[in-house]
Every structure is written in structure tokens, then in C-alpha cells.
Scaffold this motif. Structure first.
Motif, short mmCIF file in Angstrom:
data_model
loop_
_atom_site.label_atom_id
_atom_site.label_comp_id
_atom_site.label_asym_id
_atom_site.label_seq_id
_atom_site.Cartn_x
_atom_site.Cartn_y
_atom_site.Cartn_z
N HIS A 147 45.15 55.48 30.38
CA HIS A 147 45.71 56.68 30.93
C HIS A 147 44.90 57.69 31.41
N ASP B 236 46.34 59.49 37.27
CA ASP B 236 47.44 58.16 37.47
C ASP B 236 48.69 58.75 37.85
N LYS C 21 40.29 49.74 37.05
CA LYS C 21 41.58 49.64 36.10
C LYS C 21 41.53 48.35 35.01
N LEU D 288 47.87 51.52 26.68
CA LEU D 288 48.16 52.50 27.58
C LEU D 288 47.59 53.97 27.24
N ASP D 289 47.35 54.17 26.12
CA ASP D 289 46.68 55.31 25.90
C ASP D 289 45.32 55.24 26.08
#
Length: 169
Positions: free
Chosen positions: A165, A169, A106, A161-162
């Protein structure tokens, strides 16, 4: 029962009840006897300025505190004598290699998304979210308006975020 000074009569009257109370909580006859003795020792040693209106509840409370103190001392002592293989069994394995790998993945995804951002948006994100500057401080440092800083930060946050993701998740 009316007020009584601590006397041997209290010991004779309540010792079995207190010892049974402690034995039911410990399962250890010797420990219950020791704590009962300590309970009455403390009762006799206490300052008698204030009379005890109800001796039995007072003794139960005192016994409960003694048991708590004993357990605290005993548990502290026990943890110092655990064998290494016993300590290993106490470890929380939730942060094992799989969790560490996932966390690192991540972090790598976020760093890659940051690298793809336009330079100004990346710098605004770094100032506001990484370094903890206010919008006004970031605006002064970058010679932008506060609303421009807010827009660049919103763009950076949405993009990160896009990009990071996933469906799991």
C-alpha cells in the motif's frame, strides 16, 4: 384504419411518409428510397394470413428494422476497409507504457512482500490464493488445522497489503 391487404394503394398512400422517416434518420435520399422500396417489397411478399390492422405503424417498424440491418451490414463493411493509421486512432491508449510500468511495479512489490513472508504463510497463500485450493485442501497438504490455514492466510494477506500500500493508491 381497418384491415387492408397489401396493395398498390398502400404504396401510394404511405410511400412518402416511410421515405421521409428513413431520410430523416439517414440524411441520404437514395438510401431512404432504396429502403422504402425494400420495405414495400417485404410487405407484399409477406404471408397474408394475418391481416394488418394498422399498416402505417407496421411499415414504420419494418422500415426501422431494415435501417438497423443496413447499418449493421454497412458498419461491418466499413471496419474492414480502414487504413492502418485510422485503426491506430481507434486504439485504447489507457493500457500504454505508463500503465504497464505501474502494473509491473505492483507485481514486483507483491512478489517482494511474498518473499519476506515466513515459509508456511507464503505456502498457505500460494495454495489458497494462487492455486485456488480450499482451506481444507491446504490444511491436508500442509498437515495443519483449517483454523491454522485461515490464520496464516490472514497474516499473509495483511502483510502483503501493508507492504504494497502506498499513499497514491
Amino acid at each position: 384504419m381497418t384491415s387492408q391487404p397489401p396493395t398498390p394503394a398502400l404504396y401510394a398512400e404511405y410511400t412518402r411518409k416511410i421515405q421521409r422517416y428513413l431520410w430523416l434518420r439517414t440524411g441520404d435520399t437514395e438510401l431512404a428510397a432504396d429502403l422504402t422500396q425494400e420495405c414495400f417489397t417485404r410487405l407484399l411478399a409477406r404471408d397474408g394470413d394475418v391481416p394488418i390492422e394498422r399498416p402505417l405503424p407496421y411499415l414504420y417498424t419494418l422500415a426501422g428494422h431494415l435501417l438497423t440491418d443496413h447499418r449493421r451490414r454497412h458498419e461491418t463493411w466499413r471496419t474492414g476497409t480502414l487504413a492502418p493509421e485510422e485503426i491506430d486512432s481507434l486504439l485504447d491508449h489507457r493500457a500504454g507504457p505508463d500503465a504497464l510500468y505501474e502494473t509491473q511495479r505492483k507485481v514486483d512489490d507483491i512478489q517482494a512482500a511474498l518473499a519476506r513472508l515466513p515459509a508456511r504463510s507464503r505456502r498457505v497463500f500460494q495454495l489458497c490464493r494462487v492455486e485456488g485450493h480450499t482451506y481444507a485442501e491446504a490444511a491436508r497438504a500442509l498437515r495443519l488445522s483449517v483454523s491454522s490455514v485461515q490464520k496464516h492466510l490472514a497474516l499473509a494477506m495483511r502483510y502483503i497489503l501493508d507492504q504494497t500500500h502506498t499513499d497514491d493508491d
